[in-house]
Structures are given as structure tokens and as C-alpha cells.
Design an enzyme around this catalytic site. Sequence first.
Site, PDB file in Angstrom:
ATOM      1  N   SER A 151       4.997   0.823  -1.027  1.00 55.84           N
ATOM      2  CA  SER A 151       4.805   0.570   0.390  1.00 55.84           C
ATOM      3  C   SER A 151       5.415   1.696   1.218  1.00 55.84           C
ATOM      4  O   SER A 151       5.024   2.847   1.066  1.00 55.84           O
ATOM      5  CB  SER A 151       5.397  -0.798   0.749  1.00 55.84           C
ATOM      6  OG  SER A 151       4.937  -1.238   2.003  1.00 55.84           O
ATOM      7  N   ASP A 176       0.582   0.307  -3.935  1.00 56.28           N
ATOM      8  CA  ASP A 176       0.027  -0.586  -2.921  1.00 56.28           C
ATOM      9  C   ASP A 176       0.300  -0.160  -1.489  1.00 56.28           C
ATOM     10  O   ASP A 176       0.738  -0.960  -0.656  1.00 56.28           O
ATOM     11  CB  ASP A 176       0.528  -2.020  -3.139  1.00 56.28           C
ATOM     12  CG  ASP A 176      -0.552  -3.033  -2.761  1.00 56.28           C
ATOM     13  OD1 ASP A 176      -1.730  -2.782  -3.070  1.00 56.28           O
ATOM     14  OD2 ASP A 176      -0.224  -4.070  -2.161  1.00 56.28           O
ATOM     15  N   HIS A 348       1.788  -8.119  -2.556  1.00 55.74           N
ATOM     16  CA  HIS A 348       2.055  -6.742  -2.131  1.00 55.74           C
ATOM     17  C   HIS A 348       3.161  -6.107  -2.969  1.00 55.74           C
ATOM     18  O   HIS A 348       3.104  -4.921  -3.290  1.00 55.74           O
ATOM     19  CB  HIS A 348       2.426  -6.742  -0.652  1.00 55.74           C
ATOM     20  CG  HIS A 348       2.763  -5.400  -0.096  1.00 55.74           C
ATOM     21  ND1 HIS A 348       1.979  -4.289  -0.308  1.00 55.74           N
ATOM     22  CD2 HIS A 348       3.798  -4.981   0.670  1.00 55.74           C
ATOM     23  CE1 HIS A 348       2.515  -3.246   0.307  1.00 55.74           C
ATOM     24  NE2 HIS A 348       3.621  -3.644   0.907  1.00 55.74           N
TER      25      HIS A 348
END
Length: 385
Positions: A151, A176, A348
Amino acid sequence: MEKQLHLNLLSSKPSIPGALQSGSKMRMGPGRKRDFSPLPWSQYFETMEDVEVENGNGKDTFRIYSCGSQGPVLLLLHGGGHSALSWAVFTTAICSRIICRVVAVDLRGHGDTKVKNSEDLSAETLAKDVGKVVEALYGENPPPVLMIGHSMGGAIAVHTAAANHVPSLLGLCVIDVVEGTAMDALNSMQNFLRSRPRTFKSVESAVEWSVKSGQIRNVESARVSMMGQVKRCEEPLGSPSIPKGISEGIIEEEEEDEDEEGCDESNHRRKKDDDQEVKKESLFTWRIELAKTERFWDGWFRGLSSLFLSCPVPKLLLLAGVDRLDKDLTIGQMQGKFQMQVLPQCGHAVHEDAPDKVAEALSIFMVRHKFTEWKDDFQCVFPVC
């Protein structure tokens, strides 16, 4: 629920139907109660140390966790609001497969890192921090480094690589985070952050919330990871700085409602005594107020796809869903400019939800590129072996 929020830049939005929001009661349902007690970092890493780096006005101290003594260095960068502990279970998985060294860093403003200016979370500053930590650890001749970021950490890994702050960089793995999806999610981020509880009565409560809300789907990872996300409140419960509605409304409650008609006096008395006892305890709150970092979000993600594609080292992109790819990455993937793998049934926090699958994908990537070798006692069942 909007797909954009499933891949937000900081934390995954609750993805369980009817997921608990701030103020909700948490009930376990039938069956044996799950263990949400914290797990120590030492169960996953071999060492923990504070690394000092020069900042021009003195020294900053970065907390790092390490494992392994041979092979290339896997430099792990966590997502916004998380800490190096988010890589704990993954570290055990990867170190059991290949010859490598793991270094997980608490980034500026996160975890137990202490810096003079914790509010400067610009991509440029965070990328420079990463380079300074590597230099402080290894001097002018660092070992081969493969940077892995999730992230926000994935974005910072790309910025670090693009600026050549780690000259011994072997490869790059981004988990991701994709420019197009991240930029689309920015408008919804403040609403998501406001939906989170502001305080918890204990670390166990924070762990339980993270699992039940869908932020971290792996209970073991949540039990070690949340220790790096929350801290004890500096103000006691009931302080004017902690609004009453917050300090009382979001504390975990496992009992059934006792205010129904017919509830006897003893239950009311017991509930009152319990409330008074809770107020003697310290609350836990988030270590970083992510809402205040909004001015940096655009800088983290805008232009990320082209930067990623421009990095000359071998690249791996791990995603929780194929719908993440934006136009630039779709074209780049068709041209073979990077390797991509989709790990379905993950939230996530892919490396926390499925640490073994991420370790498997990274191990194969590294062995194929001859960055390292399988451990002798690891039974590889993949064609690359």
C-alpha cells in the site's frame, strides 16, 4: 460497497456483510471464543533494534526488526497506519523457504520510530529515510536488496527505487497498490477513517475489531500486527480531551443488552460496577492520525504507475484482485515489463491475510531471477525448483 475502497491506500474497508462499525457491540456467536491476546515480536523476528540516522538537525531513530544472516536483504515497508510488525507472520514464512535476510522498518511517524519531524510524510522524505536506514545499517557497500512494500509502503518503495536511494537494489515487489485505484479511493478515505473506533479498552479489543471488521483477516497476524498500530492513550478515560460519547460508546461489549424491561436490580448494579471499573483503565488509540496525512496522499500515488514501470530492476506486482490494474499497468503487463500475480480471497492486507501465499510467490520470483536459493530442508513442489 465500492470496489475502490476494497483497495484503499491505507486500510481495507470492512468487507464482511454487516461488519461492525464504531459503537457496535461485538459478539462471538456460538462455539469456542477465539484468542485475541497479543503475540510478541520475538516469536517471528530474531532481533529488534533502533537505528540512528542524521537528519541535518540532529538524529532520527528508526525501529527495525530483523531475521536471518545470509543471502539478499528483503527490505519490508508497511502500509499507512501499520508498522513493521505487519510483516511478522510473513517473515517466518519467507525465511523457512529461501536463504535471505529480512529487515522490516517502522516508517516515519509510525510504530516506535522517533523522528524530529513526524508530520512530514511526503513521498520524498519517506524515500530518503529508507535510503538513510540502509546506509546506516550497511555503510557504503550494502548487500543486494529486494524492496517489498504494501500500500503506502509500496508507493514509497517505488519512489525510493526511482530516486536510486538504494544503489544495491536487486528487485522490487509492490503489494496491492495501483495508481488508478488509489487515486479513485482518495475521496472516500476520510469517511472510512471516521467510521473507525477512535479508542479501544485494550489491545485485545483492537485485535478483535481488526479481525471482525475485515481489516486483517488472519487472526495470528492481527495479534502481533495491532501492537504496532495502537498505543496507550496519554489522557485517562473520562478526560475532557476524550469526548464522553467516544470513550464510552466504542468499548467492546460482549454481554447481551441488560436494559430491557424486566432486567432486575442486581444486573443494573453489576453493570454500573463494571462501568466504573473500566473507567479506571487506560484506553488505547491509534498511533497515527491518518486523517491528518491527507495532504500527502496525492504525492504518494500520482504518477506511480509510470514510476514503477521505469524502474530498471525486475518487478513483481501482487494484487488482491485483477480489477486493480489501471491502463498504464495493463499495457506494461502485456509488454512483459513486470510479473504479476493475483491472490484471490484476500483483503487489502494481502501479506497479512495470506502470508504463505505471498512468501511462495516471492520465493519463486527470487529463485527464478537467481537472487537466492531454496533452503535445503524446504520441500519445493513448484516447477521452478
